[in-house]
Design an enzyme around this catalytic site. Structure first.
Site, PDB file in Angstrom:
ATOM      1  N   SER A   1      40.768  33.472  34.546  1.00 58.86           N
ATOM      2  CA  SER A   1      39.814  32.698  35.328  1.00 58.86           C
ATOM      3  C   SER A   1      38.680  32.184  34.438  1.00 58.86           C
ATOM      4  O   SER A   1      38.923  31.425  33.513  1.00 58.86           O
ATOM      5  CB  SER A   1      39.295  33.557  36.492  1.00 58.86           C
ATOM      6  OG  SER A   1      38.549  32.798  37.406  1.00 58.86           O
TER       7      SER A   1
ATOM      8  N   ASP B   1      47.979  31.445  43.848  1.00 55.95           N
ATOM      9  CA  ASP B   1      46.596  31.335  43.378  1.00 55.95           C
ATOM     10  C   ASP B   1      45.969  30.081  43.969  1.00 55.95           C
ATOM     11  O   ASP B   1      46.264  28.955  43.549  1.00 55.95           O
ATOM     12  CB  ASP B   1      46.571  31.271  41.853  1.00 55.95           C
ATOM     13  CG  ASP B   1      45.151  31.358  41.289  1.00 55.95           C
ATOM     14  OD1 ASP B   1      44.196  31.123  42.043  1.00 55.95           O
ATOM     15  OD2 ASP B   1      45.017  31.638  40.083  1.00 55.95           O
TER      16      ASP B   1
ATOM     17  N   HIS C   1      45.089  35.128  42.605  1.00 56.87           N
ATOM     18  CA  HIS C   1      44.162  34.905  41.495  1.00 56.87           C
ATOM     19  C   HIS C   1      43.818  36.257  40.883  1.00 56.87           C
ATOM     20  O   HIS C   1      42.911  36.959  41.357  1.00 56.87           O
ATOM     21  CB  HIS C   1      42.905  34.200  42.003  1.00 56.87           C
ATOM     22  CG  HIS C   1      41.975  33.738  40.918  1.00 56.87           C
ATOM     23  ND1 HIS C   1      42.309  32.740  40.040  1.00 56.87           N
ATOM     24  CD2 HIS C   1      40.722  34.148  40.570  1.00 56.87           C
ATOM     25  CE1 HIS C   1      41.310  32.536  39.206  1.00 56.87           C
ATOM     26  NE2 HIS C   1      40.335  33.388  39.501  1.00 56.87           N
TER      27      HIS C   1
END
Length: 486
Positions: free
Chosen positions: A50, A137, A171
């Protein structure tokens, strides 16, 4: 804290919990300088999830001469994707609500490389990239990762890029044996998808690896002092490093591991540092792992990949970028992050009952210096002279000092050899406390770390943390204790 029966072993878990809280409260004081291990500078790589994925790309591109092996990117995006705008960051760079101008970002990359703001792009032609995007995600859409693949096509040979995008992960960092359900998107953002992502990343970057160590690791975790590389700028006072046993005598590889938003040590404890799967591969393949940490002062504990801290966030001069480059330089050599050598001729003089003068020889190219007593920096701002008077000391006490030079960006060079000195004053001075190591920690005279006890201030090892080992500590200054007698 509830009352405890000190002579009952059944209370061990409660005691351990208390020690953990004490150690956490004083973590920065327990930290040590990041070691210069002489690791191989040609075998350096980076990966992240991320915000850590975006930062991994930034480091790989801006410092391509350093991160020669390449980058692993989990749910990240193209270099300089946000172009300094939080709206771009949360829009096109995450949800892909508008298109990402990949060709423009490639042009910016080439322009900055030509100006020297980042390293030459030619360095990336020999590196490798591993990309991962989960089909579930919805935080960083796969379309963003698709654009990252397109971006890298301008700099990295297609044969050197692996893109895994067919697992139903949310995610998160993905493992094959730890974490939440695969499709989850929630703290701690580590999901068990039956897929060893850390192993796949490291294999892509370094080639075939020895089998991972699924048992007790043979190396050591150490909490190190990040503040010697940067103060503030969204970074915590400490980070973590894992050093395999072999790397204490062998020149090893180095991999920088970057957590995502809301995933630093304060947010999720040691889960990202210990449970994401990197360490067991590093242990059997001579890979030193550095886990830098953001602070909770950073926006959502994120790395700066859109400019919340500094306009030059994506360039080599970005504060977070320069700090992590300095960490790599420290571990791969002995010259520190600035390239400046260690000051020589460090010595002490002018002792009084409460102060000592520390002096050293000037370092060519230095703009200032930092002075450390017992591993802790004592000057509030850079010292521009070649001497410093350290005050507030205890009488009749021996201390140790080291000095590091700073470049124009206040990045430290190598640490000097230690110089010791003893303050003046009559008698032995100080107050002594004789108690169990557990009692010392509860009273705030010591801290516990990995089952051992250390005196505050001097950081001297007192042995096992329990109720059975008794130690005498002498207080020689505010929150400063040494093993001894009065």
């Amino acid at each position: 804290m509830p009352a405890m029966k000190w002579n009952k072993w059944k209370n061990w878990k409660a005691l351990a919990a208390a020690a953990a809280m004490t150690a956490a409260a004083h973590a920065a004081q327990a930290a040590v300088p990041l070691p210069a291990l002489g690791a191989n500078p040609a075998e350096v790589s980076v990966s992240g999830l991320s915000a850590g994925g975006f930062m991994a790309v930034q480091l790989h591109v801006a410092y391509s001469a350093t991160f020669k092996r390449g980058a692993g990117v989990v749910a990240g995006g193209p270099y300089y994707c946000a172009e300094g705008s939080v709206l771009n960051a949360t829009g096109r760079c995450m949800t892909h609500s508008t298109s990402i101008p990949v060709s423009s970002l490639v042009s910016t990359t080439n322009s900055w490389a030509a100006s020297g703001a980042i390293d030459p792009v030619s360095n990336m032609s020999g590196s490798k990239v591993y990309m991962f995007s989960g089909t579930s995600d919805n935080t960083v859409k796969q379309a963003v990762m698709d654009d990252l693949k397109t971006y890298y096509q301008s700099f990295v040979p297609a044969a050197n890029v692996v893109y895994k995008n067919n697992i139903g992960a949310g995610h998160a960092m993905v493992t094959d044996d730890y974490g939440s359900a695969c499709s989850t998107t929630a703290a701690p953002y580590i999901n068990n998808c039956g897929f060893d992502l850390a192993g796949e990343i490291l294999t892509q970057l370094y080639g075939p690896l020895n089998p991972r160590n699924n048992g007790t690791l043979g190396g050591t975790f150490t909490e190190f002092n990040q503040s010697e590389f940067v103060s503030g700028h969204g970074m915590a006072a400490t980070g973590w490093i894992y050093v395999p046993q072999a790397c204490t005598t062998t020149s090893c590889r180095v991999h920088l591991v970057l957590h995502g938003c809301k995933q630093n040590y304060t947010d999720v404890g040691d889960q990202y540092v210990r449970k994401t799967g990197y360490n067991r591969w590093a242990d059997t393949n001579n890979i030193v792992l550095i886990y830098p940490q953001t602070s909770t002062a950073a926006t959502n504990s994120c790395w700066d990949w859109w400019g919340y801290d500094n306009a030059n966030y994506a360039k080599k001069s970005g504060p977070q970028m320069a700090a992590m480059k300095a960490m790599i330089d420290r571990v791969t050599g002995s010259s520190g992050g600035s390239g400046l050598p260690a000051p020589t001729g460090v010595g002490t003089s002018g002792a009084t009952a409460s102060s000592m003068v520390i002096a050293w020889n000037a370092v060519s190219g230095a703009s200032g210096y930092n002075v450390y007593r017992g591993g802790s920096k004592v000057n509030a701002s850079p010292v521009t002279a070649t001497s410093y008077t350290d005050s507030g000391l205890a009488a009749s006490t021996t201390y140790s000092w080291t000095v590091a030079a700073l470049n124009a960006s206040n990045v430290e060079g190598a640490m000097s050899s230690a110089a010791t000195g003893t303050t003046t004053g009559g008698g032995s001075g100080g107050t002594c406390y004789t108690a169990s190591n557990y009692t010392h920690t509860i009273a705030g005279r010591a801290y516990a770390l990995y089952g051992l006890t250390y005196a505050y201030g001097s950081n001297q090892s007192m042995g096992l943390w329990n109720i059975y080992v008794t130690t005498t500590l002498k207080q020689t200054g505010p929150n400063y204790y040494v093993i001894g007698t009065c």
